[in-house]
Design a protein around this motif. Sequence first.
Motif, mmCIF file in Angstrom:
data_model
loop_
_atom_site.group_PDB
_atom_site.id
_atom_site.type_symbol
_atom_site.label_atom_id
_atom_site.label_comp_id
_atom_site.label_asym_id
_atom_site.label_seq_id
_atom_site.Cartn_x
_atom_site.Cartn_y
_atom_site.Cartn_z
ATOM 1 N N ALA A 1 -13.036 -3.187 -14.513
ATOM 2 C CA ALA A 1 -11.587 -2.958 -14.459
ATOM 3 C C ALA A 1 -10.933 -3.900 -13.460
ATOM 4 O O ALA A 1 -11.509 -4.240 -12.426
ATOM 5 C CB ALA A 1 -11.294 -1.519 -14.072
ATOM 6 N N LEU A 2 -9.743 -4.307 -13.788
ATOM 7 C CA LEU A 2 -8.860 -4.953 -12.822
ATOM 8 C C LEU A 2 -8.122 -3.817 -12.120
ATOM 9 O O LEU A 2 -7.529 -2.968 -12.786
ATOM 10 C CB LEU A 2 -7.881 -5.864 -13.557
ATOM 11 N N VAL A 3 -8.161 -3.783 -10.799
ATOM 12 C CA VAL A 3 -7.615 -2.639 -10.056
ATOM 13 C C VAL A 3 -6.390 -3.072 -9.258
ATOM 14 O O VAL A 3 -6.416 -4.078 -8.537
ATOM 15 C CB VAL A 3 -8.669 -2.032 -9.113
ATOM 16 N N ILE A 4 -5.334 -2.310 -9.396
ATOM 17 C CA ILE A 4 -4.098 -2.516 -8.639
ATOM 18 C C ILE A 4 -3.993 -1.361 -7.651
ATOM 19 O O ILE A 4 -3.918 -0.192 -8.047
ATOM 20 C CB ILE A 4 -2.883 -2.546 -9.574
ATOM 21 N N SER A 5 -4.020 -1.678 -6.368
ATOM 22 C CA SER A 5 -3.960 -0.610 -5.376
ATOM 23 C C SER A 5 -2.584 0.044 -5.348
ATOM 24 O O SER A 5 -2.467 1.273 -5.373
ATOM 25 C CB SER A 5 -4.316 -1.154 -3.992
ATOM 26 N N LEU A 6 -1.538 -0.775 -5.282
ATOM 27 C CA LEU A 6 -0.173 -0.286 -5.116
ATOM 28 C C LEU A 6 0.753 -1.015 -6.070
ATOM 29 O O LEU A 6 0.729 -2.246 -6.159
ATOM 30 C CB LEU A 6 0.313 -0.531 -3.682
ATOM 31 N N ASN A 7 1.584 -0.275 -6.754
ATOM 32 C CA ASN A 7 2.593 -0.868 -7.619
ATOM 33 C C ASN A 7 3.924 -0.973 -6.884
ATOM 34 O O ASN A 7 4.437 0.025 -6.382
ATOM 35 C CB ASN A 7 2.801 -0.024 -8.881
ATOM 36 N N GLU A 8 4.427 -2.176 -6.776
ATOM 37 C CA GLU A 8 5.768 -2.451 -6.241
ATOM 38 C C GLU A 8 6.043 -1.727 -4.925
ATOM 39 O O GLU A 8 6.987 -0.936 -4.813
ATOM 40 C CB GLU A 8 6.833 -2.109 -7.280
ATOM 41 N N PRO A 9 5.229 -1.977 -3.899
ATOM 42 C CA PRO A 9 5.463 -1.288 -2.621
ATOM 43 C C PRO A 9 6.849 -1.544 -2.045
ATOM 44 O O PRO A 9 7.426 -0.642 -1.426
ATOM 45 C CB PRO A 9 4.349 -1.839 -1.722
ATOM 46 N N ARG B 1 -2.266 -1.231 5.190
ATOM 47 C CA ARG B 1 -3.542 -0.640 5.621
ATOM 48 C C ARG B 1 -4.163 0.197 4.502
ATOM 49 O O ARG B 1 -5.389 0.256 4.351
ATOM 50 C CB ARG B 1 -3.328 0.203 6.873
ATOM 51 N N ALA B 2 -3.327 0.853 3.713
ATOM 52 C CA ALA B 2 -3.833 1.654 2.603
ATOM 53 C C ALA B 2 -4.498 0.765 1.554
ATOM 54 O O ALA B 2 -5.527 1.133 0.972
ATOM 55 C CB ALA B 2 -2.702 2.467 1.984
ATOM 56 N N HIS B 3 -3.911 -0.396 1.298
ATOM 57 C CA HIS B 3 -4.551 -1.347 0.373
ATOM 58 C C HIS B 3 -5.923 -1.758 0.903
ATOM 59 O O HIS B 3 -6.909 -1.792 0.149
ATOM 60 C CB HIS B 3 -3.676 -2.581 0.186
ATOM 61 N N VAL B 4 -5.976 -2.080 2.193
ATOM 62 C CA VAL B 4 -7.249 -2.479 2.799
ATOM 63 C C VAL B 4 -8.266 -1.343 2.675
ATOM 64 O O VAL B 4 -9.436 -1.566 2.314
ATOM 65 C CB VAL B 4 -7.043 -2.871 4.273
ATOM 66 N N ALA B 5 -7.833 -0.118 2.950
ATOM 67 C CA ALA B 5 -8.730 1.035 2.847
ATOM 68 C C ALA B 5 -9.232 1.214 1.421
ATOM 69 O O ALA B 5 -10.421 1.514 1.193
ATOM 70 C CB ALA B 5 -8.018 2.294 3.327
ATOM 71 N N ALA B 6 -8.348 1.043 0.445
ATOM 72 C CA ALA B 6 -8.746 1.181 -0.957
ATOM 73 C C ALA B 6 -9.792 0.142 -1.327
ATOM 74 O O ALA B 6 -10.788 0.441 -1.999
ATOM 75 C CB ALA B 6 -7.519 1.046 -1.863
ATOM 76 N N ARG B 7 -9.582 -1.071 -0.875
ATOM 77 C CA ARG B 7 -10.553 -2.132 -1.172
ATOM 78 C C ARG B 7 -11.909 -1.806 -0.558
ATOM 79 O O ARG B 7 -12.960 -1.976 -1.197
ATOM 80 C CB ARG B 7 -10.026 -3.463 -0.641
ATOM 81 N N GLU B 8 -11.895 -1.334 0.669
ATOM 82 C CA GLU B 8 -13.156 -0.979 1.337
ATOM 83 C C GLU B 8 -13.894 0.121 0.584
ATOM 84 O O GLU B 8 -15.120 0.052 0.389
ATOM 85 C CB GLU B 8 -12.874 -0.546 2.775
ATOM 86 N N GLU B 9 -13.175 1.148 0.155
ATOM 87 C CA GLU B 9 -13.812 2.259 -0.549
ATOM 88 C C GLU B 9 -14.375 1.828 -1.899
ATOM 89 O O GLU B 9 -15.489 2.218 -2.282
ATOM 90 C CB GLU B 9 -12.819 3.401 -0.745
ATOM 91 N N LEU B 10 -13.634 1.010 -2.636
ATOM 92 C CA LEU B 10 -14.113 0.576 -3.945
ATOM 93 C C LEU B 10 -15.305 -0.345 -3.818
ATOM 94 O O LEU B 10 -16.261 -0.257 -4.597
ATOM 95 C CB LEU B 10 -12.981 -0.103 -4.718
#
Length: 446
Positions: free
Chosen positions: A154-162, A194-203
């Motif tokens: 999958a291509l993953v998008i952490s946040l849409n239009e922050p 920071r939430a984007h960074v956290a999401a990347r780390e978890e995935l």
Amino acid sequence: MNAHVRTFPDSFTFGVATSAYQVEGGIENDWAEWERAGKLKEPHVRCGRGVDHWNRYEEDYGLALDVGASAFRMSLEWARIEPERGRIDGAVLEAYRERLLKMKARGLRPVVTLHHFTHPLWFHRDTPWHLPQSVEAFRAYVRACAPILRGLDALVISLNEPMVLLLGGYLQGLMPPGIADGAKMMAALGNMVRAHVAAREELQAALGHVEIGISQNTLAFAPDRSWNPLDRALVRLGAQAYNHSFHEVLVSGKLRVNMPGIGSTKQDIPGAKDSCDFIGVNYYTRAHLRFLPRPPFLSFQFRDKHGRGLTDIGWEVWPEGFGQVLRELKRYGLPVWVTENGIDDRGGERRPAYLREHLEQVLTARAEGVDVRGYLYWSLLDNFEWLEGWGPRFGLYHVDFETLERRPTPACQFYREVATTRRLPSLVPPSSATRPNLIIQPSAAR
């Protein structure tokens, strides 16, 4: 072959886009609460059953395949997955896993958005974005979601239009959480990075390699009065803050935003440097900025300066701006995905010309060295359009909101031809009455 026919390479992806709240139906979240409070443009409007994609998803996958799509953008609904803080609904995760597996099995690459504007009801009360606790709340949510993405490519998008969420929800108060506070907006901006960074780390911890980025709404900006230096200065500041600040921090690790009269921030965010594998761009229109001598210090206007006619939502048709923003993204050296582009065309006749003009810009940008990998049209279906309710129609498929019947618009045939032949055919745009210049407030319409 006609030398004037331009082509896309076989590796280029054509797809369609949706988001959970706008299509699934039956979701209880902060937007549903916002509607009950009468805060849409039409206070009685409710999203309710949406267009029942939750039950009709297999039918809708078929519609995507019928127009030649090989990718399908959808979002996971946080409020379904974690309706109470700390309580993960395993049945919902299994249902999303089933949907993703069926999508993949039918030849559609999943493009999965983790956060598309909406939040569980507890979020703004317990862990709002302007508080640091929001980052760990998002991390826990993504950790719960990670297993359902295994093996999907999958291509993953952490946040849409922050930036849309921040301006609409933290400055104008037009969408949840309904705050108008520049300092809180700047704090929320840092926490969303920071939430984007956290999401990347978890995935990465759960799945190993994963392609993750954000989808950023981008506008072409122009001075409302080309002769006015203050209008021109606003354009430079607006483009930098709105279009580029989020991309730059995910490349450099440095968040630098300056919005005169609103707020500013300088933050070095650990883990943000090189934390983006691709850039997602959502493009719809151009905005004309005019300096005002008192708060809010600027007006935000859509104008039909070239006589093409505004779209039915009141936005300028300006494909040249699409090419402009794509070329500006070349500076980051990352692959680019067009994760949204579309038109509110309630009669259904203008969309083929809009598609052709904007796909032409994609080809031109690619020829100039911009690594555009794919184009996802917004949207597969007519759906609930946030503050605008049920009026706008962006869908390749027209939806009867009473019967929920899906019917193809003229754009379906055109999109199918481009996606299956890889060729961009010539097209004579239909004539349309020129609409008068309008001055309207920006809206979160995706």
